[in-house]
Design an enzyme around this catalytic site. Structure first.
Site, PDB file in Angstrom:
ATOM      1  N   HIS A   1       0.836  -1.204   0.000  1.00 43.05           N
ATOM      2  CA  HIS A   1       0.000   0.000   0.000  1.00 43.05           C
ATOM      3  C   HIS A   1       0.865   1.247   0.000  1.00 43.05           C
ATOM      4  CE1 HIS A   1      -4.054  -1.745   0.750  1.00 43.05           C
ATOM      5  NE2 HIS A   1      -3.342  -2.743   1.248  1.00 43.05           N
TER       6      HIS A   1
ATOM      7  N   ASP B   1       0.062   4.274   0.733  1.00 45.12           N
ATOM      8  CA  ASP B   1      -0.159   5.081   1.928  1.00 45.12           C
ATOM      9  C   ASP B   1       0.243   4.346   3.205  1.00 45.12           C
ATOM     10  OD1 ASP B   1      -2.249   3.345   1.305  1.00 45.12           O
ATOM     11  OD2 ASP B   1      -3.748   4.516   2.375  1.00 45.12           O
TER      12      ASP B   1
ATOM     13  N   GLY C   1     -10.337  -2.145   2.801  1.00 43.10           N
ATOM     14  CA  GLY C   1     -11.052  -1.621   3.955  1.00 43.10           C
ATOM     15  C   GLY C   1     -11.577  -2.757   4.806  1.00 43.10           C
TER      16      GLY C   1
ATOM     17  N   GLU D   1      -8.857 -11.941   5.033  1.00 40.35           N
ATOM     18  CA  GLU D   1      -7.874 -11.419   5.984  1.00 40.35           C
ATOM     19  C   GLU D   1      -8.518 -11.374   7.363  1.00 40.35           C
ATOM     20  OE1 GLU D   1      -5.036  -7.486   6.719  1.00 40.35           O
ATOM     21  OE2 GLU D   1      -6.737  -7.354   5.355  1.00 40.35           O
TER      22      GLU D   1
END
Length: 377
Positions: free
Chosen positions: A38, A40, A194, A224
């Site tokens: 990722h 970010d 998310g 996950e």
């Protein structure tokens, strides 16, 4: 459903002696491929501090070392939801074109230093428009940073974007359009991310249908923090080419006392269809998907010859790198260079890159790189 005997591999059998295992320095120099990283989640702490100072964003620490510690400790909670809260500070300082370009460029630089030769960077454009950037402008800014980083690396790395839609929001159709529009300009595919619980991937079927109709590539965060239903929907309803994490597929696998392994119908499908699993051991331990590296299902999934890949997920929050991830696996499972090459080739085979380009990286970069390391003795 059938009972399948465990298949011995170098990772499962009494393996190489410690002396024959790769050193950390050899792991660092080994060619590596990351499919799940990722943008970010990989900022340099110093960069977060400097960007926050420019825009007046309040941070929980005021030195780079203290900030790095805060991110790791805040993420190390055993909860995916708490883990995701840390992104308020990274996303918060990535709201201008200059910031996005800098973060992307530095990301490429850090991956090159870590021996990564191919990377797919995922991020959510919809989270970077608070200061007035359009979705298109955010993608352009990130691509500029990637291009600058790759140019400075002199051909040592190939990097593509994965555009992510947030599963709790309602902009996935827009992001799908964006991924399609940029597919020949640096974007390799589409993702949703998310919190999984309460936000199944089927909420975004229209977006996945758009991507599929455009012959695009799809990876979905699934399996996950939530189990088999999330994986099943991602594959059978949404058309995922890869599973982001997918670690909970082990919920459909039973190992008997005599060593035989029973694969349920979904696990059998995932293995038979060679669906790539984007496993991220350090992150999985932080979010509670695995109790420890040594107890991570990657050992079993590797023994059973699932399409296993090794990834970082979020390098800042997990204080990790591809070198760290692989070195930890060497220590926990006794994986040798052959096994690390297998993970790397698995990842390159699974990349959202044209076949001839994937093959060239495997044959011209990965295999020679590992051969050179083995020749060191």
């Amino acid at each position: 459903m059938s009972v399948t005997p465990a298949q011995p591999t170098p990772a499962a059998t009494p393996g190489p002696t410690t002396a024959s295992l790769p050193t950390r320095e050899q792991v660092r120099r080994a060619p590596k491929v990351v499919l799940h990283d990722h943008l970010d989640g990989g900022l340099r702490p110093r960069t977060v501090l400097e960007l926050a100072g420019e825009v007046g964003h309040a941070l929980p620490a005021d030195t780079a070392d203290d900030l790095a510690t805060w991110f790791a400790e805040a993420a190390d909670s055993g909860s995916l939801e708490r883990y995701l809260e840390t992104f308020a500070h990274t996303v918060g300082v990535m709201q201008t074109a200059a910031a996005l370009t800098r973060v992307a460029r530095e990301c490429v630089e850090d991956l090159v230093a870590d021996g990564v030769v191919y990377a797919e960077l995922r991020w959510a454009p919809e989270q970077h428009t608070e200061a007035g950037l359009s979705l298109d402008e955010t993608v352009e800014a990130v691509q500029q940073g990637i291009d600058e980083g790759c140019a400075a690396a002199g051909g040592r790395i190939v990097v593509r974007q994965l555009l992510t839609a947030m599963r709790h929001a309602a902009r996935s159709s827009e992001i799908a359009d964006l991924a399609i529009a940029w597919r020949d300009r640096g974007v390799a595919g589409f993702d949703i991310a998310g919190a999984e619980a309460g936000f199944p991937p089927t909420r975004h079927l229209d977006a996945f249908e758009k991507v599929k109709r455009a012959n695009g590539h799809i990876t979905i965060h699934a399996g996950e923090a939530f189990g088999l239903p999330s994986i099943w929907e991602a594959l059978q309803w949404c058309g995922a080419d890869r599973l982001g994490h997918g670690v909970r597929i082990v919920d459909d696998i039973t190992v008997a006392e005599d060593g035989t392994v029973h694969l349920g119908p979904l696990a059998s499908y995932v293995r038979d269809k060679r669906v790539p699993l984007e496993l991220a051991p350090a992150s999985n331990v932080q979010t509670g998907a695995a109790a420890s590296i040594a107890e991570h299902p990657i050992g079993l999934l590797t023994d059973l010859r699932f399409r296993v890949t090794v990834n970082t997920d979020n390098r800042l929050m997990s204080r990790t790198s591809m070198t760290d991830e692989m070195a930890d696996l060497v220590e926990a499972f006794g994986f040798d260079l052959d096994r690390l090459q297998w993970f790397t080739v698995n990842a390159m085979k699974s990349a959202f890159l044209p076949f001839d380009e994937r093959l060239a990286i495997i044959e011209d970069v990965i295999k020679p790189g590992y051969a050179a390391l083995r020749a060191e003795g």
